[in-house]
Write an enzyme that holds these catalytic residues in place. Structure first.
Site, PDB file in Angstrom:
ATOM      1  N   HIS A 110       0.819  -1.211   0.000  1.00 47.33           N
ATOM      2  CA  HIS A 110       0.000   0.000   0.000  1.00 47.33           C
ATOM      3  C   HIS A 110       0.856   1.264   0.000  1.00 47.33           C
ATOM      4  O   HIS A 110       0.373   2.336  -0.324  1.00 47.33           O
ATOM      5  CB  HIS A 110      -0.910  -0.017   1.233  1.00 47.33           C
ATOM      6  CG  HIS A 110      -2.290   0.504   1.008  1.00 47.33           C
ATOM      7  ND1 HIS A 110      -2.947   0.451  -0.198  1.00 47.33           N
ATOM      8  CD2 HIS A 110      -3.173   1.075   1.873  1.00 47.33           C
ATOM      9  CE1 HIS A 110      -4.155   0.974  -0.072  1.00 47.33           C
ATOM     10  NE2 HIS A 110      -4.310   1.365   1.167  1.00 47.33           N
ATOM     11  N   ASN A 150      -9.248   3.733  -1.661  1.00 45.84           N
ATOM     12  CA  ASN A 150      -9.709   4.757  -0.722  1.00 45.84           C
ATOM     13  C   ASN A 150      -8.936   6.063  -0.816  1.00 45.84           C
ATOM     14  O   ASN A 150      -9.496   7.136  -0.598  1.00 45.84           O
ATOM     15  CB  ASN A 150      -9.679   4.223   0.709  1.00 45.84           C
ATOM     16  CG  ASN A 150     -10.750   3.179   0.941  1.00 45.84           C
ATOM     17  OD1 ASN A 150     -11.781   3.177   0.287  1.00 45.84           O
ATOM     18  ND2 ASN A 150     -10.494   2.270   1.867  1.00 45.84           N
ATOM     19  N   ASN A 206      -6.770   7.132   3.724  1.00 42.61           N
ATOM     20  CA  ASN A 206      -8.190   7.454   3.570  1.00 42.61           C
ATOM     21  C   ASN A 206      -8.504   8.938   3.627  1.00 42.61           C
ATOM     22  O   ASN A 206      -9.637   9.334   3.349  1.00 42.61           O
ATOM     23  CB  ASN A 206      -9.021   6.710   4.619  1.00 42.61           C
ATOM     24  CG  ASN A 206      -8.968   5.212   4.429  1.00 42.61           C
ATOM     25  OD1 ASN A 206      -8.415   4.710   3.453  1.00 42.61           O
ATOM     26  ND2 ASN A 206      -9.528   4.490   5.366  1.00 42.61           N
ATOM     27  N   ASP A 263      -0.930   2.379  -5.488  1.00 41.92           N
ATOM     28  CA  ASP A 263      -0.887   0.932  -5.673  1.00 41.92           C
ATOM     29  C   ASP A 263      -2.180   0.475  -6.365  1.00 41.92           C
ATOM     30  O   ASP A 263      -3.228   1.085  -6.192  1.00 41.92           O
ATOM     31  CB  ASP A 263      -0.731   0.221  -4.327  1.00 41.92           C
ATOM     32  CG  ASP A 263      -1.853   0.534  -3.355  1.00 41.92           C
ATOM     33  OD1 ASP A 263      -2.632  -0.368  -3.016  1.00 41.92           O
ATOM     34  OD2 ASP A 263      -1.957   1.702  -2.915  1.00 41.92           O
TER      35      ASP A 263
END
Length: 187
Positions: A20, A112, A66, A91
């Protein structure tokens, strides 16, 4: 010309070197190759790189994935940069490991970080560089997968893929998105 280059990721040692955080890894490699260092500023770590008369403002948001839109919006306004001159490195589960895909705009594809950027800017009309992380995980384990480290084999290939991402970033600023997409997307 000024460009905002945003590498998405999560702050904290527990997230370092996870799939991530590939956006952070790419910007770290770009900064290291250019002998520049990040400083902590509002909403993230920032560095400035100059290449052939172009200025690249590198941003690693400290807002967690987020809430990435908060950092992006702040730095676009602070640096007076148009979303067209922003590139977000993210990613992507839908691409095989190491595949790089530059896009001028598009949906958040369930990511997100992109979703929050789109909500905050009120638009999906901004360039992004999708870095394939593959999707080799059992159903229901997506979060565990993206927050895990790369496999041993992937770690061997990662430096070459990250270097290619750095080439794409420079080309984006120097040659423009269309030429860069034509040059790199089918390779």
């Amino acid at each position: 010309m000024r460009y905002l280059i945003v590498g998405l990721g999560n702050i904290g040692n527990e997230y370092a070197n996870t799939r991530h955080n590939i956006g952070f890894m790419v910007l770290d490699a770009l900064a290291e190759a250019s002998n520049i260092v990040f400083t902590t500023a509002r909403y993230g770590d920032v560095a400035e790189m100059k290449v052939k008369g172009r200025t690249f403002v590198l941003l690693k948001p400290s807002t967690y994935m987020n809430l990435s839109g908060n950092a992006v919006n702040y730095w676009l306004r602070r640096e007076n940069i148009s979303p067209d001159n922003m590139l977000v490195i993210v990613d992507d589960l839908a691409l095989p490991f190491g595949m790089l895909r530059l896009k001028a705009r598009g949906s958040d594809a369930g990511h997100n970080g992109l979703k929050h950027i789109q909500q905050t800017l009120g638009s999906d009309q901004y360039p992004r560089l999708r870095f394939g992380i593959g999707n080799d995980f059992p159903k229901g384990f997506q979060i565990d997968y993206v927050l895990s480290s790369f496999s041993g084999e992937e770690k061997k290939l990662l430096p070459e893929k990250i270097e290619r991402a750095c080439e794409i970033i420079k080309s984006f600023g120097l040659a423009g998105i269309q030429i860069t997409m034509n040059q790199f997307n089918n390779k």
